[in-house]
Design a protein around this motif. Structure first.
Motif, short mmCIF file in Angstrom:
data_model
loop_
_atom_site.label_atom_id
_atom_site.label_comp_id
_atom_site.label_asym_id
_atom_site.label_seq_id
_atom_site.Cartn_x
_atom_site.Cartn_y
_atom_site.Cartn_z
N THR A 167 -46.74 -24.79 1.20
CA THR A 167 -46.07 -23.61 1.72
C THR A 167 -46.87 -22.41 1.27
OG1 THR A 167 -44.58 -23.57 -0.19
CG2 THR A 167 -43.76 -24.62 1.79
N ARG A 168 -46.97 -21.45 2.16
CA ARG A 168 -47.70 -20.21 1.85
C ARG A 168 -46.86 -19.04 2.31
NH1 ARG A 168 -53.39 -22.22 4.26
NH2 ARG A 168 -52.24 -21.99 6.17
N GLY A 169 -47.01 -17.94 1.64
CA GLY A 169 -46.29 -16.75 2.06
C GLY A 169 -46.47 -15.60 1.10
N GLU A 208 -55.44 -29.95 9.84
CA GLU A 208 -54.41 -29.03 9.39
C GLU A 208 -53.51 -28.60 10.54
OE1 GLU A 208 -54.20 -25.19 6.50
OE2 GLU A 208 -55.50 -24.98 8.24
N ILE A 209 -52.21 -28.58 10.26
CA ILE A 209 -51.23 -28.04 11.19
C ILE A 209 -50.41 -27.02 10.41
CG2 ILE A 209 -49.33 -28.51 12.79
CD1 ILE A 209 -50.22 -31.45 12.78
N VAL A 210 -50.18 -25.86 11.00
CA VAL A 210 -49.43 -24.79 10.33
C VAL A 210 -48.26 -24.38 11.22
CG1 VAL A 210 -49.54 -22.44 9.40
CG2 VAL A 210 -51.54 -23.95 9.23
N TRP A 211 -47.08 -24.30 10.60
CA TRP A 211 -45.89 -23.82 11.28
C TRP A 211 -45.41 -22.54 10.60
CZ3 TRP A 211 -46.63 -28.97 10.11
CH2 TRP A 211 -46.58 -29.87 11.18
N GLU A 212 -44.91 -21.62 11.38
CA GLU A 212 -44.30 -20.41 10.83
C GLU A 212 -42.81 -20.71 10.64
OE1 GLU A 212 -44.71 -15.77 11.75
OE2 GLU A 212 -43.58 -16.85 13.30
N ILE A 213 -42.35 -20.47 9.41
CA ILE A 213 -40.93 -20.65 9.10
C ILE A 213 -40.19 -19.37 9.42
CG2 ILE A 213 -39.28 -21.07 7.23
CD1 ILE A 213 -41.63 -22.62 5.82
N SER A 214 -40.77 -18.28 8.98
CA SER A 214 -40.27 -16.93 9.23
C SER A 214 -41.48 -16.02 9.07
CB SER A 214 -39.16 -16.58 8.23
OG SER A 214 -39.68 -16.54 6.91
N PRO A 215 -41.35 -14.76 9.46
CA PRO A 215 -42.50 -13.88 9.26
C PRO A 215 -42.95 -13.91 7.79
CG PRO A 215 -40.88 -12.80 10.62
CD PRO A 215 -40.25 -14.07 10.12
N GLU A 216 -44.21 -14.17 7.58
CA GLU A 216 -44.83 -14.19 6.25
C GLU A 216 -44.44 -15.41 5.39
OE1 GLU A 216 -44.10 -10.28 4.62
OE2 GLU A 216 -45.66 -9.43 5.87
N LEU A 217 -43.97 -16.50 6.03
CA LEU A 217 -43.70 -17.75 5.31
C LEU A 217 -44.12 -18.91 6.22
CD1 LEU A 217 -42.57 -19.13 2.76
CD2 LEU A 217 -40.32 -19.14 3.89
N TYR A 218 -45.02 -19.76 5.69
CA TYR A 218 -45.61 -20.83 6.49
C TYR A 218 -45.52 -22.18 5.79
CZ TYR A 218 -47.49 -16.86 8.97
OH TYR A 218 -47.60 -15.69 9.67
N ALA A 226 -44.10 -37.75 11.06
CA ALA A 226 -42.86 -37.49 10.33
C ALA A 226 -42.77 -36.02 9.91
CB ALA A 226 -42.76 -38.39 9.11
N VAL A 227 -43.90 -35.46 9.49
CA VAL A 227 -43.92 -34.05 9.10
C VAL A 227 -43.68 -33.17 10.32
CG1 VAL A 227 -45.34 -32.22 8.10
CG2 VAL A 227 -45.42 -34.52 7.11
N ALA A 228 -44.34 -33.50 11.43
CA ALA A 228 -44.16 -32.71 12.66
C ALA A 228 -42.71 -32.77 13.14
CB ALA A 228 -45.11 -33.22 13.75
N SER A 229 -42.11 -33.95 13.06
CA SER A 229 -40.71 -34.11 13.46
C SER A 229 -39.80 -33.24 12.58
CB SER A 229 -40.31 -35.58 13.36
OG SER A 229 -38.96 -35.74 13.68
N PHE A 230 -40.04 -33.26 11.27
CA PHE A 230 -39.28 -32.42 10.35
C PHE A 230 -39.42 -30.95 10.73
CE2 PHE A 230 -39.71 -29.63 6.61
CZ PHE A 230 -38.42 -29.69 6.11
N ALA A 231 -40.65 -30.48 10.92
CA ALA A 231 -40.91 -29.07 11.21
C ALA A 231 -40.24 -28.65 12.52
CB ALA A 231 -42.41 -28.81 11.26
N GLU A 232 -40.36 -29.49 13.53
CA GLU A 232 -39.79 -29.15 14.83
C GLU A 232 -38.26 -29.19 14.79
OE1 GLU A 232 -41.93 -31.86 17.33
OE2 GLU A 232 -43.83 -30.84 16.84
N SER A 233 -37.68 -30.14 14.06
CA SER A 233 -36.22 -30.25 13.99
C SER A 233 -35.60 -29.09 13.22
CB SER A 233 -35.81 -31.59 13.37
OG SER A 233 -36.10 -31.60 11.99
N THR A 234 -36.37 -28.47 12.35
CA THR A 234 -35.84 -27.33 11.59
C THR A 234 -36.12 -26.01 12.27
OG1 THR A 234 -37.84 -27.33 10.25
CG2 THR A 234 -35.94 -28.48 9.35
N GLY A 235 -36.78 -26.05 13.43
CA GLY A 235 -37.01 -24.83 14.20
C GLY A 235 -38.26 -24.06 13.81
N PHE A 236 -39.16 -24.67 13.04
CA PHE A 236 -40.41 -23.99 12.70
C PHE A 236 -41.26 -23.90 13.97
CE2 PHE A 236 -40.35 -26.01 8.15
CZ PHE A 236 -39.17 -25.34 7.86
N THR A 237 -42.06 -22.86 14.06
CA THR A 237 -42.92 -22.65 15.22
C THR A 237 -44.36 -23.00 14.86
OG1 THR A 237 -41.50 -20.81 15.92
CG2 THR A 237 -43.72 -20.93 16.89
N LYS A 238 -44.94 -23.94 15.60
CA LYS A 238 -46.33 -24.32 15.35
C LYS A 238 -47.23 -23.16 15.75
CE LYS A 238 -47.75 -28.48 16.45
NZ LYS A 238 -48.29 -29.62 17.24
#
Length: 181
Positions: free
Chosen positions: A58-60, A32-42, A5-17
């Motif tokens: 979330t980290r950034g 652990e799985i980490v997606w980049e939301i934007s540069p310097e936000l994960y 469910a988390v992976a589906s959410f991340a992929e549907s919002t365009g986050f990059t694994k």
């Protein structure tokens, strides 16, 4: 919350694994799985193998961006807040429930509640060995240098040898791995 469910959410919002780490072996094993939301936000999904507790983080660089994303993700997944975890510890009466609550609190520790988390976990470092072990693990999961003085005391004063050794090891690990100065 389920990983798919988390992976589906991340992929549907365009986050990059950017990282997918399987759980290791032994104590402290984490998936652990980490997606980049934007540069310097994960955005991160983790599963603590010991407690079978899933968590999101979330980290950034920007505290505002991290907070905003954490609130959005928390609402979407109906995740427990750090205050919820502090309340869970307050309500726990049985040793097994207190131990689990301590580990979950360390895992879900939020900088916003840092003082309360450090106080709650540190206060239990003088309890019976089962609770001490869980508090030490909570300190390890939070990975804050604030825990060094109480861990150093436990490593010298605990009645149980394994508790002293664990406290010493965790204090050393925090000294080497905490990103704080």
């Amino acid at each position: 919350m389920r990983e798919d469910a988390v992976a589906s959410f991340a992929e549907s919002t365009g986050f990059t694994k950017v990282r997918d780490t399987p759980a290791g072996e032994g104590p402290g094993a984490m998936r652990e799985i980490v997606w980049e939301i934007s540069p310097e936000l994960y955005f991160c999904y983790g599963l603590d193998e010991d407690t079978r507790t899933a968590f999101l983080m979330t980290r950034g660089v920007s505290a505002d961006a991290v907070t905003e994303m954490a609130e959005l993700v928390g609402q979407y997944f109906d995740a427990l807040s750090c205050q919820d975890l502090l309340d869970e510890l307050d309500r726990a009466r049985e040793s097994a429930d207190r131990a689990r609550a301590l580990e979950r609190l360390g895992l879900g520790a939020s900088l916003e509640y840092r003082e309360q988390v450090v106080r709650a976990i540190s206060a239990t470092l003088t309890a019976e060995p089962e609770i001490q072990r869980a508090a030490i693990r909570g300190a390890l999961l939070a990975l804050w240098r604030d825990f060094l003085p109480p861990l150093d005391r436990v490593s010298q004063q605990a009645d149980a040898e394994d508790v002293r050794q664990r406290a010493q090891w965790v204090a050393g690990y925090i000294r080497e791995n905490s990103v704080e100065s």
